[in-house]
Write a protein that holds these residues in place. Structure first.
Motif, short mmCIF file in Angstrom:
data_model
loop_
_atom_site.label_atom_id
_atom_site.label_comp_id
_atom_site.label_asym_id
_atom_site.label_seq_id
_atom_site.Cartn_x
_atom_site.Cartn_y
_atom_site.Cartn_z
N CYS A 13 34.15 -59.92 128.32
CA CYS A 13 32.80 -60.33 127.95
C CYS A 13 32.25 -61.22 129.07
O CYS A 13 32.93 -62.14 129.53
CB CYS A 13 32.80 -61.09 126.64
SG CYS A 13 33.47 -60.13 125.26
N ASN A 15 29.25 -63.72 131.01
CA ASN A 15 28.32 -64.83 130.74
C ASN A 15 28.75 -65.73 129.59
O ASN A 15 27.94 -66.16 128.78
CB ASN A 15 26.91 -64.30 130.50
CG ASN A 15 26.37 -63.57 131.71
OD1 ASN A 15 26.34 -64.13 132.80
ND2 ASN A 15 25.99 -62.32 131.54
N GLY A 17 30.59 -64.99 127.00
CA GLY A 17 30.77 -64.33 125.70
C GLY A 17 32.22 -64.42 125.24
O GLY A 17 33.14 -64.53 126.04
N CYS A 28 31.99 -58.21 121.68
CA CYS A 28 31.69 -59.49 122.32
C CYS A 28 30.68 -60.26 121.48
O CYS A 28 29.67 -59.70 121.04
CB CYS A 28 31.13 -59.27 123.72
SG CYS A 28 32.32 -58.59 124.89
N CYS A 30 28.05 -62.95 122.02
CA CYS A 30 27.35 -63.47 123.20
C CYS A 30 26.82 -64.88 123.00
O CYS A 30 26.53 -65.28 121.86
CB CYS A 30 26.18 -62.55 123.56
SG CYS A 30 26.66 -60.84 123.87
N GLN A 31 26.68 -65.60 124.11
CA GLN A 31 26.02 -66.90 124.11
C GLN A 31 24.55 -66.68 123.75
O GLN A 31 24.01 -65.58 123.96
CB GLN A 31 26.11 -67.55 125.49
CG GLN A 31 27.52 -67.94 125.89
CD GLN A 31 28.03 -69.12 125.07
OE1 GLN A 31 27.30 -70.04 124.74
NE2 GLN A 31 29.31 -69.05 124.71
N PHE A 34 21.85 -64.05 125.51
CA PHE A 34 22.48 -62.94 126.22
C PHE A 34 22.64 -61.75 125.29
O PHE A 34 22.85 -61.91 124.08
CB PHE A 34 23.83 -63.36 126.81
CG PHE A 34 23.69 -64.26 127.99
CD1 PHE A 34 23.57 -63.72 129.27
CD2 PHE A 34 23.66 -65.63 127.85
CE1 PHE A 34 23.42 -64.54 130.37
CE2 PHE A 34 23.51 -66.46 128.94
CZ PHE A 34 23.39 -65.91 130.20
N LYS A 35 22.52 -60.54 125.85
CA LYS A 35 22.56 -59.32 125.05
C LYS A 35 23.42 -58.29 125.75
O LYS A 35 23.81 -58.47 126.89
CB LYS A 35 21.14 -58.77 124.89
CG LYS A 35 20.17 -59.71 124.23
CD LYS A 35 18.76 -59.18 124.28
CE LYS A 35 17.80 -60.23 123.74
NZ LYS A 35 16.45 -59.99 124.11
N ARG A 38 28.61 -56.08 126.51
CA ARG A 38 29.54 -57.04 127.11
C ARG A 38 28.82 -58.34 127.49
O ARG A 38 29.28 -59.06 128.36
CB ARG A 38 30.20 -56.40 128.33
CG ARG A 38 31.02 -55.17 127.93
CD ARG A 38 31.83 -54.57 129.04
NE ARG A 38 32.75 -55.56 129.57
CZ ARG A 38 33.11 -55.60 130.85
NH1 ARG A 38 32.66 -54.71 131.70
NH2 ARG A 38 33.95 -56.52 131.26
N CYS A 39 27.67 -58.61 126.89
CA CYS A 39 26.87 -59.81 127.15
C CYS A 39 26.37 -59.83 128.59
O CYS A 39 26.16 -60.89 129.19
CB CYS A 39 27.64 -61.09 126.85
SG CYS A 39 28.34 -61.16 125.19
#
Length: 176
Positions: A13, A15, A17, A28, A30-31, A34-35, A38-39
């Motif tokens: 993942c 960023n 994630g 993942c 995500c933070q 983020f999308k 895998r972020c």
């Protein structure tokens, strides 16, 4: 025999994630903002096309988060299909807003220019924004000159007519 392999390899993942193990797979978490599977998609990084028969001008408002501010306008004899917002913004969490309303259920944050403008009829109000990368407060005269030069290059939608600037107001925004 079923294999129970942990697919959460280092860097699965992006960023920041968090990898969540599943049977022969992973997902993942995500933070914020983020999308992607895998972020991998940063907040506000979607590549939205300009409005059909129109254009969009965007500026980053925060280099660290990718937050941005956009305005849109129609070209030629076209008009917005629905009333546009004065401004569109994408905040650090990756959500798009039309003025202050969250944009949901649309393929793009802004409407297309699929209506036909007829001279003499009401026209949607629109502001033209000019983004300047230096100190705004001490450069108002230069901003006005640059904008007038840019505006004078625009082609009028009516043959034989020219566009003129009647009033320019320079508003300097804060920094993020």
């Amino acid at each position: 025999m079923e294999s129970d392999v942990d697919h959460c390899f280092p860097g699965a993942c992006e960023n920041g994630g968090t990898c969540i193990y599943g049977l022969d797979t992973f997902t993942c978490m995500c933070q914020p903002g983020f999308k992607g599977e895998r972020c991998q998609t940063a907040p506000c990084s979607e590549d939205y096309d300009p409005p059909m028969n129109g254009a969009v001008a965007c500026a980053l408002t925060d280099d660290t988060t990718g937050a941005m501010f956009c305005t849109v306008f129609c070209q030629g004899d076209k008009e917005f299909a629905i009333e546009p917002a004065q401004a569109y913004s994408c905040r650090a969490d990756g959500e798009w807003f039309a003025d202050s309303d969250l944009v949901v259920g649309q393929g793009s944050p802004w409407p297309d220019c699929t209506g036909r403008y007829r001279p003499g009829r009401p026209h949607f109000v629109g502001d033209v924004h000019y983004f300047y990368g230096n100190d705004c407060h001490s450069s108002a005269a230069e901003i006005i000159s640059n904008f007038q030069q840019l505006f004078n290059q625009l082609v009028s939608s009516q043959p034989g007519e020219t566009s003129t600037v009647r009033q320019l107001v320079v508003e300097c925004g804060g920094t993020a």
